[in-house]
Design a protein around this motif. Structure first.
Motif, PDB file in Angstrom:
ATOM      1  N   ASP A   1       0.867  -1.180   0.000  1.00  0.00           N
ATOM      2  CA  ASP A   1       0.000   0.000   0.000  1.00  0.00           C
ATOM      3  C   ASP A   1       0.911   1.240   0.000  1.00  0.00           C
TER       4      ASP A   1
ATOM      5  N   LYS B   1      -2.282  -4.182   0.868  1.00  0.00           N
ATOM      6  CA  LYS B   1      -3.688  -4.302   0.505  1.00  0.00           C
ATOM      7  C   LYS B   1      -3.853  -5.546  -0.359  1.00  0.00           C
TER       8      LYS B   1
ATOM      9  N   GLU C   1      -7.303   2.070   4.922  1.00  0.00           N
ATOM     10  CA  GLU C   1      -8.236   1.856   3.821  1.00  0.00           C
ATOM     11  C   GLU C   1      -8.698   0.403   3.784  1.00  0.00           C
ATOM     12  N   GLY C   2      -9.986   0.204   3.632  1.00  0.00           N
ATOM     13  CA  GLY C   2     -10.537  -1.144   3.561  1.00  0.00           C
ATOM     14  C   GLY C   2     -10.958  -1.712   4.907  1.00  0.00           C
TER      15      GLY C   2
END
Length: 700
Positions: free
Chosen positions: A431, A450, A593-594
């Protein structure tokens, strides 16, 4: 004291101590709010949803979606000013409600087609229809109780319960239908109940007598003569000069063009104010709105100077309150924009095991209990009025059978869904931070990766690192361990299992748009116990629920010895609401993120937002009516709604920046903006209490 014979038609039948006509208005407003909030909770979600998927949207950016929604929300508070004037002078309140309802029904029907032209047309019709409907429902209610002021507070309490009941069921059912079946079903359901609500109102005409009828010429002339002959110093006529009228026209035209230009420039790249542009910061529309603001201040100050000092001071107090109300709605209305996206993309909405069981029980109670109460009110109304307005009652019964049907389908789907743990292969990649071009690290200093699902279009590379990942789905389909299925990643990182028909359609969509397919081969790893996926729209119903739950309690505080001054209520409203955003900032702090955050933060945020609303919102309009002279009350009410309109527009503009601010800084930073700004505004308005008390000259 007035007696019931003053209006025998109106008082022929009673329900819960109030005339039956009140409950006709209750249900009419309920269905209108059902349709309005049912559509509102879908719009941003639909516009920003991926264009390819099981339930595709238009894949707009949050900024563009916010620009369109902001203009829509802004105009909703402007058109009622004109709708009220037209009803007062020409068509009467009842016809205005019917005309507005029909126009809104056409608007919802247009939006159900899901095309770009039909959506814009639908939003335009909803704005116009609301202009006729919104101010005149309360006007009918006010006229009904003109001779019975002692009953008015109770009547308004019942009426606003209808408002919140409609909002509650609209967001719950339209949202559920749209997210689980298709957007046009949600938009269409809103239109159906708007149409039926209009029909039951019109068929109940015999209950209202002459209330809300077209005003006679004699009545209009008498009202004008009474105003001219007023002996009250504060009610002396202050006619609008030609200069006043010119300024009103100029500022109104610029404001309207700004509202239209903002989405036009962002979405269509057409800038009506391009010639006024100075640089990137001072765009043409920003320069135009500054000019309009200066001219508007000239208009307001010019009119205020013509009044006596006491009246002028009171009007200054109203302007100060209106200024701070902008900050409240700028933050509170994130519920229609950024909080919808936060619920979809960043909130853990999938519950399993005991958590799912508890949610299903709570959601069932939340759905069935209000429906039983409102159905009981319907029964009492029908019992009193079935002979006089038979068909109106039949339409209402059809409405409630429809609501019970959709609610039952929703609850059955949640209770009977199967839960499965699915395994699939994902590509592990670093990432990378776009600012530093270095791999990100978490709070403990570990490198962040990620995982990209390996789709059917994936081409193997010897250096790729493939890992097995899992997720859980809730579906009506029945599988066993080892079954091979196809899944697709939708907006917010949500996976859905595909039927053969859906798989073929999505693959065809990828081919037609020349995009790489994201269909993923997966396998059933484990059959789970109970599981439920909470819809995005479910969180929006919390505002209506908390209003119903806490409104009476807050009202009792204001009626007690602890009732604070208006400035303190404003400050409390802003600060309490800011606490909700502070909790969101805390809950999302450090989230990568995620990664999804617990839904408890969003639930608590809506709780504090609602408590803030109950502190501030009911105060505003009452102070306008108390502080402003009769000859300026329409103008100042218009100004008050303008402040709310500006707040709504700013809310959508700032809410549309959630993606940009999150990318540049963090999600927590975005919510901190709406924590710090309202707290500062709240402290300032509370510190102004001595000044405001002085300006109000004894009005409490």
């Amino acid at each position: 004291m007035a007696t019931e014979t003053a209006n025998p038609d109106f008082f022929k039948s009673k329900v819960l101590g109030h005339p039956s006509g009140l409950f006709v208005l209750f249900f009419t407003e309920m269905w209108e709010r059902f349709s309005f909030y049912g559509m509102r909770v879908l719009l941003i979600n639909f516009l920003t949803m991926a264009i390819i998927g099981v339930n595709p949207g238009w894949e707009w950016s949050a900024e563009n979606a916010g620009a369109l929604y902001g203009t829509y929300a802004m105009l909703l508070y402007i058109t009622p000013i004109f709708g009220g004037i037209i009803a007062d002078k020409y068509i009467g309140y009842r016809w205005a409600v019917v005309i507005g309802s029909i126009i809104m029904t056409l608007g919802h029907a247009s939006m159900a087609f899901d095309t770009e032209i039909s959506l814009y047309l639908g939003l335009g019709l909803l704005v116009i229809g609301t202009g006729f409907f919104k101010p005149n429902m309360t006007s009918i209610l006010s006229e009904m109780y003109k001779a019975f002021p002692e009953k008015k507070d109770g009547a308004y309490t019942i009426f606003y319960m209808g408002v919140n009941a409609g909002a509650f069921f609209g967001m719950m059912l339209c949202g559920y239908l749209a997210e689980n079946v298709g957007w046009h079903w949600g938009f269409g359901l809103a239109g159906i109940f708007m149409l039926l609500g209009t029909l039951q109102f019109w068929l109940a005409k015999p209950l209202f007598g002459n209330i809300g009828e077209v005003p006679s010429k004699e009545a209009r002339l008498k009202a004008e003569e009474d105003a001219k002959n007023s002996t009250n110093e504060e009610d002396k006529r202050n006619p609008f000069t030609m200069w006043d009228k010119i300024l009103i026209v100029i500022t109104s035209v610029i404001g309207l063009l700004y509202a239209i230009n903002d989405p036009l420039a962002k979405i269509g790249n057409i800038d009506l104010f391009k010639a006024l542009e100075i640089n990137e910061k001072f765009t043409g529309q920003n320069v135009a709105i500054i000019i309009a603001l200066i001219l508007f201040l000239v208009l307001v100050i010019g009119r205020m100077l013509r009044y006596t000092k006491v009246v002028r001071d009171r009007m200054i107090a109203v302007i100060i309150f209106a200024f701070f109300v902008i900050f409240f709605w700028m933050s509170f209305e994130q519920g229609a924009t950024s909080l919808v996206l936060f619920a979809r993309d960043n909130t853990q909405r999938i519950l399993s095991g005991n958590s799912a069981l508890i949610f299903n029980i709570v959601n069932t109670i939340l759905t069935i209990a209000p429906l039983l109460i409102v159905s009981w009110v319907l029964y009492l109304l029908a019992k009193q009025t079935i002979k006089r307005v038979f068909w109106s009652n039949i339409v209402l019964i059809i409405c409630f059978l429809g609501v019970w049907g959709v609610a039952g389908w929703m609850l059955n789907k949640d209770w009977t869904s199967h839960a499965y743990e699915i395994k699939y292969n994902a590509l592990k990649v670093a990432d990378i931070d776009e600012k530093t071009n270095q791999q990100k690290k978490d709070e403990k200093g570990a490198l962040v990766y990620k995982y990209i699902p390996v789709s059917e279009a994936y081409e193997a590379n010897p250096n790729d690192v493939i890992e097995e990942k899992t997720f859980v789905i809730a579906t009506k389909e029945t599988y066993v361990v080892g079954d091979q299925i196809k899944v697709h990643e939708e907006a917010g990182g949500k996976f859905v299992n595909l039927t053969t028909e859906q798989e073929n359609k999505i693959r065809a969509d990828y081919n037609s748009k020349n995009r790489t397919s994201k269909i993923v081969q997966a396998e059933i790893k484990e059959v789970r116990d109970n599981q439920v996926e909470i819809t995005v729209s479910w969180f929006s119903i919390l505002n209506s629920f908390f209003i119903i739950a806490f409104a009476s309690f807050i009202s009792k505080i204001w009626d007690s010895k602890y009732n604070p001054p208006a400035a303190v209520k404003y400050g409390m409203g802003l600060i309490v609401m800011a606490i909700g955003f502070g909790l969101l900032a805390f809950g999302s702090y450090g989230v990568q993120e995620g990664v999804k955050v617990s839904m408890i933060w969003l639930i608590l945020a809506y709780l504090f937002h609602t408590l803030g609303e109950l502190c501030l919102s009911p105060v505003g309009l009452s102070y306008v009516s108390k502080l402003v002279p009769a000859r300026m009350i329409a103008f100042m009410f218009g100004m008050w709604y303008l402040a709310i309109a500006i707040g709504n527009k700013l809310a959508a503009i700032l809410g549309g920046q959630i993606e940009n601010i999150t990318k540049e800084y963090s999600l927590s930073t975005f919510f901190l903006i709406f924590t710090i700004v309202p707290i500062v505004a709240g402290l300032i308005v509370m510190s102004l209490n001595p000044l405001l008390k002085k300006l109000m000259h004894g009005v409490k």
